[in-house]
Design a protein around this motif. Structure first.
Motif, PDB file in Angstrom:
ATOM      1  N   LEU A 164      44.177 -88.240 -30.880  1.00  8.89           N
ATOM      2  CA  LEU A 164      43.073 -87.890 -30.935  1.00  8.89           C
ATOM      3  C   LEU A 164      41.893 -88.925 -30.737  1.00  8.89           C
ATOM      4  O   LEU A 164      42.337 -90.274 -30.818  1.00  8.89           O
ATOM      5  CB  LEU A 164      42.998 -88.445 -32.804  1.00  8.89           C
ATOM      6  CG  LEU A 164      41.515 -88.628 -33.567  1.00  8.89           C
ATOM      7  CD1 LEU A 164      41.129 -87.236 -34.073  1.00  8.89           C
ATOM      8  CD2 LEU A 164      41.595 -89.713 -34.965  1.00  8.89           C
ATOM      9  N   LYS A 165      41.103 -88.771 -29.683  1.00  6.91           N
ATOM     10  CA  LYS A 165      40.410 -89.937 -28.620  1.00  6.91           C
ATOM     11  C   LYS A 165      39.645 -90.446 -29.559  1.00  6.91           C
ATOM     12  O   LYS A 165      38.612 -90.516 -30.805  1.00  6.91           O
ATOM     13  CB  LYS A 165      39.342 -88.900 -28.051  1.00  6.91           C
ATOM     14  CG  LYS A 165      38.648 -89.529 -26.824  1.00  6.91           C
ATOM     15  CD  LYS A 165      37.797 -88.706 -26.798  1.00  6.91           C
ATOM     16  CE  LYS A 165      36.588 -89.314 -25.441  1.00  6.91           C
ATOM     17  NZ  LYS A 165      35.685 -88.575 -24.744  1.00  6.91           N
ATOM     18  N   ASP A 166      40.239 -91.845 -29.384  1.00  3.77           N
ATOM     19  CA  ASP A 166      38.721 -92.984 -30.311  1.00  3.77           C
ATOM     20  C   ASP A 166      38.458 -93.599 -28.844  1.00  3.77           C
ATOM     21  O   ASP A 166      37.675 -95.038 -28.970  1.00  3.77           O
ATOM     22  CB  ASP A 166      40.349 -93.757 -30.570  1.00  3.77           C
ATOM     23  CG  ASP A 166      40.927 -95.078 -29.134  1.00  3.77           C
ATOM     24  OD1 ASP A 166      41.046 -93.976 -28.155  1.00  3.77           O
ATOM     25  OD2 ASP A 166      41.728 -95.263 -29.263  1.00  3.77           O
ATOM     26  N   PRO A 176      34.068 -83.047 -28.817  1.00  5.14           N
ATOM     27  CA  PRO A 176      35.465 -83.268 -29.057  1.00  5.14           C
ATOM     28  C   PRO A 176      36.673 -84.299 -29.497  1.00  5.14           C
ATOM     29  O   PRO A 176      36.387 -85.341 -28.349  1.00  5.14           O
ATOM     30  CB  PRO A 176      35.852 -82.355 -27.716  1.00  5.14           C
ATOM     31  CG  PRO A 176      35.231 -81.369 -27.315  1.00  5.14           C
ATOM     32  CD  PRO A 176      34.340 -82.760 -27.240  1.00  5.14           C
ATOM     33  N   LEU A 177      36.955 -84.944 -30.964  1.00  8.31           N
ATOM     34  CA  LEU A 177      38.062 -85.866 -30.745  1.00  8.31           C
ATOM     35  C   LEU A 177      39.720 -85.245 -30.408  1.00  8.31           C
ATOM     36  O   LEU A 177      39.871 -86.576 -30.650  1.00  8.31           O
ATOM     37  CB  LEU A 177      37.747 -86.181 -32.172  1.00  8.31           C
ATOM     38  CG  LEU A 177      36.144 -87.364 -32.521  1.00  8.31           C
ATOM     39  CD1 LEU A 177      35.847 -87.785 -33.908  1.00  8.31           C
ATOM     40  CD2 LEU A 177      36.272 -88.555 -31.839  1.00  8.31           C
ATOM     41  N   ILE A 178      39.897 -83.840 -30.857  1.00 10.88           N
ATOM     42  CA  ILE A 178      41.191 -83.215 -31.426  1.00 10.88           C
ATOM     43  C   ILE A 178      41.685 -83.088 -29.973  1.00 10.88           C
ATOM     44  O   ILE A 178      40.648 -82.159 -29.875  1.00 10.88           O
ATOM     45  CB  ILE A 178      41.124 -82.756 -32.253  1.00 10.88           C
ATOM     46  CG1 ILE A 178      41.145 -83.522 -33.810  1.00 10.88           C
ATOM     47  CG2 ILE A 178      42.923 -82.481 -32.095  1.00 10.88           C
ATOM     48  CD1 ILE A 178      41.452 -82.489 -35.044  1.00 10.88           C
ATOM     49  N   ARG A 179      41.895 -83.798 -29.174  1.00 13.22           N
ATOM     50  CA  ARG A 179      42.434 -83.247 -28.056  1.00 13.22           C
ATOM     51  C   ARG A 179      44.047 -82.732 -27.981  1.00 13.22           C
ATOM     52  O   ARG A 179      45.427 -83.244 -28.460  1.00 13.22           O
ATOM     53  CB  ARG A 179      42.634 -84.131 -26.858  1.00 13.22           C
ATOM     54  CG  ARG A 179      41.376 -84.564 -26.837  1.00 13.22           C
ATOM     55  CD  ARG A 179      39.707 -84.070 -26.503  1.00 13.22           C
ATOM     56  NE  ARG A 179      38.672 -84.039 -26.452  1.00 13.22           N
ATOM     57  CZ  ARG A 179      38.678 -85.383 -25.266  1.00 13.22           C
ATOM     58  NH1 ARG A 179      39.114 -85.591 -24.109  1.00 13.22           N
ATOM     59  NH2 ARG A 179      36.931 -86.076 -24.940  1.00 13.22           N
ATOM     60  N   THR A 180      44.181 -81.470 -26.970  1.00 12.99           N
ATOM     61  CA  THR A 180      45.970 -80.732 -27.136  1.00 12.99           C
ATOM     62  C   THR A 180      46.161 -81.574 -25.486  1.00 12.99           C
ATOM     63  O   THR A 180      45.694 -81.312 -24.360  1.00 12.99           O
ATOM     64  CB  THR A 180      45.323 -79.539 -26.777  1.00 12.99           C
ATOM     65  OG1 THR A 180      45.479 -78.563 -28.289  1.00 12.99           O
ATOM     66  CG2 THR A 180      47.283 -78.614 -26.408  1.00 12.99           C
TER      67      THR A 180
END
Length: 225
Positions: A222-224, A210-214
């Motif tokens: 957006l996790k980088d 998962p890249l898009i985190r709430t």
């Protein structure tokens, strides 16, 4: 790709605003020169479209003031002035291209793409955004993850571009509404959550990390790393 549209004719402004957003540009619109100057002072734009016949100042004067402010984004001039002298003046006074009214939308979009290419550094990285194995091609308006093309709507692409440009930073719903939708919808709408949900299903699907985190109570990131 963020664009400033300066056009006082309301029908033309609405038509261009809708058409440019459908082409996946993020667009701010100004009906006069002073509004354009304020927007340019508060934001950074990749390209500008400027009509010469503005109600409060001549478009050439606006371009000169923008250049004095340090705005270096390419400028596409729109004008009903068709003479060679007018076109030469516009190009000599800071414009990068000149399109006379009436014009075909396809030609305007082609000229914008050409200006973006001409004014980008001579490297593929200048027209791409990459976060881990997620890559956005800003010219083709395509996104891929792990080399696989993602089937995104135009609005989903704009949203993903905004998240990528802010990778690693939390962005609130209000920030997204402002930068992606231009606050042209009610602030208490769930449109952001709906689009994030759909986008996450495409970006983070098929067993991907998962890249898009709430971030509860804050927004999204957006996790980088």
């Amino acid at each position: 790709m963020r664009l400033l549209l300066v056009e006082d004719e309301i029908d033309i402004q609405r038509f261009l605003l809708r058409s440019l957003e459908e082409a996946a540009y993020q667009v701010d619109a100004a009906p006069d020169g002073n509004t354009a100057l304020q927007l340019a002072a508060d934001n950074t734009y990749d390209i500008l479209i400027v009509d010469l016949g503005l109600p409060d100042m001549d478009g050439i004067g606006l371009i000169l003031r923008l250049r004095e402010m340090g705005v270096r984004a390419p400028v596409l001039i729109l004008s009903a002035r068709r003479s060679v002298d007018d076109r030469v003046l516009g190009l000599e006074q800071g414009g990068d291209d000149y399109l006379t009214k009436p014009f075909a939308l396809a030609e305007l979009l082609a000229r914008l793409r050409n200006l973006i290419k001409r004014n980008s550094p001579a490297t593929a990285d200048s027209t791409r955004l990459r976060v881990l194995d997620l890559e956005l091609d800003l010219l083709k308006r395509e996104a891929s993850r792990g080399g696989q093309i993602l089937q995104l709507t135009q609005q989903e692409f704009v949203l993903l571009e905004y998240l990528c440009r802010n990778a690693g930073r939390v962005v609130t719903r209000s920030m997204i509404l402002d930068k992606v939708w231009g606050m042209r919808i009610e602030p208490d709408t769930n449109v952001v959550d709906v689009h994030i949900y759909r986008l996450r299903g495409k970006v983070d699907g098929a067993g991907q990390i998962p890249l898009i985190r709430t971030m509860r109570g804050m927004g999204y990131v957006l996790k980088d790393h």
